[in-house]
Motif scaffolding. Structure first.
Motif, short mmCIF file in Angstrom:
data_model
loop_
_atom_site.label_atom_id
_atom_site.label_comp_id
_atom_site.label_asym_id
_atom_site.label_seq_id
_atom_site.Cartn_x
_atom_site.Cartn_y
_atom_site.Cartn_z
N ASN A 150 83.59 36.68 41.84
CA ASN A 150 83.21 35.89 42.83
C ASN A 150 84.37 35.59 43.78
OD1 ASN A 150 80.71 35.80 41.35
ND2 ASN A 150 81.43 34.14 39.98
N PRO A 162 78.25 45.74 40.40
CA PRO A 162 77.20 46.57 41.11
C PRO A 162 76.43 45.56 42.14
CG PRO A 162 76.45 46.06 39.04
CD PRO A 162 77.80 45.76 39.11
N ASP A 163 76.34 44.38 41.88
CA ASP A 163 75.70 43.38 42.88
C ASP A 163 76.43 42.99 44.07
OD1 ASP A 163 73.20 43.35 41.15
OD2 ASP A 163 74.09 41.99 39.89
N GLN A 164 77.84 43.53 44.15
CA GLN A 164 78.47 43.18 45.35
C GLN A 164 78.82 44.44 46.01
OE1 GLN A 164 79.30 40.12 46.19
NE2 GLN A 164 78.80 39.10 44.44
N PRO A 165 78.13 44.74 47.01
CA PRO A 165 78.41 46.06 47.91
C PRO A 165 79.46 46.06 48.66
CG PRO A 165 76.41 44.89 48.38
CD PRO A 165 76.66 44.22 47.40
#
Length: 272
Positions: free
Chosen positions: A69, A86-89
Motif C-alpha cells: 500500500n 496483482p491489483d497494483q499494475p
C-alpha cells in the motif's frame, strides 16, 4: 551609488554560485513492509551504507500489506512483501530471494510433526486439544497473523486451503512478536518465516513428515514457502535498483538470515 550596486550584484552572484554547489549531498531510501524479509533488509542496509556512506536507508516492518500500500501511494521507495500484488499494475515486482516458513509450537508440547490435515483442523477450529494429534491433554492456543500479513496469505494458500482459518483467539502482526508469544504461552501454535524461527526456543514442526529446512524447500518436498518481493513504483532505478541487486546477490547475508537464492530452487513454480 553605482559602486554600491556593483558590489551588491557581485555579492549576489557569489551567493548564487555557492547555493548551487551541493554540500555533502546524500541519497536516501525508505523501505517498509514484510516482517519476514525485515532481518535480511536490515542487515543488507547496514552493509550497503558502510560501503556507500553517502546513502541513508530507513527500514521498517508493518507487514506485506503495508509495504504494498505504501509503495503504491509513493510514500516509500521500496515495498517489501511475501506475496504478489496483482491489483497494483503500476508496481514492478523485484524478486530477491526465497523464504521458507514453519508452523511452530511452544517447546513443552512435545509434538514434532503434523499432517496438513491436522494443521487445517487446528487452525479451522475443528481440533482444540493437543491430545487429538498425539500431544498432551492440553488446550491448543492458536496465535494467528493479521489479515495484512503476507505470511498469513502464504499459509492459507500453501497449507490451509481449502479450509478457512477461524477468526478467533490471539492475533499478532510481526514475526518477532509471534515467536516471543509462542515460546511464552503454554499450548501455543503459530507460523512464521525461517528468518524468525530458526535458532529460537520453539518447535518447528515437520509437515507430513517433511522437516522445515532450506534443503526441503529447495528440492520441492516442503510446501510452506514463498518468493520475497521488493516492489518499486515503476521500474527500479538509481540507488533503489542498486540496493535491490545488492540484497539479491549477497549470498552471505541470505544464508545468515535463512533465505535461499532464487537460482538454487529446483522447482519451476513461480506463482508465489
Amino acid at each position: 551609488m553605482f559602486r554600491n550596486a556593483a558590489l551588491a550584484a557581485l555579492a549576489l552572484g557569489f551567493s548564487m554560485v555557492f547555493t548551487a554547489l551541493p554540500v555533502n549531498a546524500a541519497t536516501s531510501l525508505t523501505i517498509a513492509g514484510s516482517t519476514a524479509l525485515l532481518p535480511l533488509v536490515k542487515d543488507a542496509a547496514g552493509a550497503y551504507q558502510t560501503a556507500h556512506p553517502d546513502v541513508q536507508i530507513s527500514v521498517s516492518g508493518g507487514g506485506s500489506g503495508t509495504g504494498i500500500n505504501q509503495i503504491a501511494a509513493k510514500a516509500i521507495d521500496i515495498g517489501d512483501s511475501d506475496i504478489q500484488a496483482p491489483d497494483q499494475p503500476a508496481l514492478v515486482d523485484n524478486r530477491v530471494a526465497v523464504i521458507g516458513f514453519a508452523v511452530v509450537t511452544n517447546p513443552d508440547i512435545g509434538v514434532k510433526s503434523l499432517t496438513k490435515k491436522q494443521i487445517q483442523g487446528i487452525f479451522s477450529g475443528a481440533i482444540t486439544n493437543w491430545k487429538a494429534v498425539g500431544g498432551p491433554d492440553q488446550k491448543i492456543v492458536v496465535i494467528n497473523r493479521t489479515r495484512g500479513s503476507g505470511t498469513r496469505v502464504v499459509f492459507e494458500k500453501t497449507v490451509i486451503a481449502p479450509e478457512k482459518v477461524v477468526e478467533s483467539g490471539l492475533t499478532e502482526d510481526a514475526t518477532g512478536t509471534v515467536i516471543s508469544v509462542v515460546k511464552q504461552t503454554p499450548g501455543a501454535i503459530s507460523y512464521a518465516a525461517f528468518s524468525g524461527t530458526h535458532g529460537q526456543p520453539v518447535t518447528e514442526l515437520a509437515i507430513d513428515g517433511v522437516p522445515a529446512t532450506e534443503a526441503n524447500v529447495i528440492n520441492g518436498k516442503y510446501p510452506f514457502w514463498s518468493y520475497e518481493h521488493m516492489f518499486t513504483y515503476g521500474a527500479a532505478a538509481g540507488e533503489a535498483a542498486k540496493f535491490i541487486d545488492f540484497v539479491k546477490t549477497s549470498s552471505d547475508l541470505l544464508a545468515k538470515n535463512s533465505f535461499i537464492k532464487i537460482g538454487d530452487m529446483k522447482t519451476s513454480e513461480t506463482d508465489r
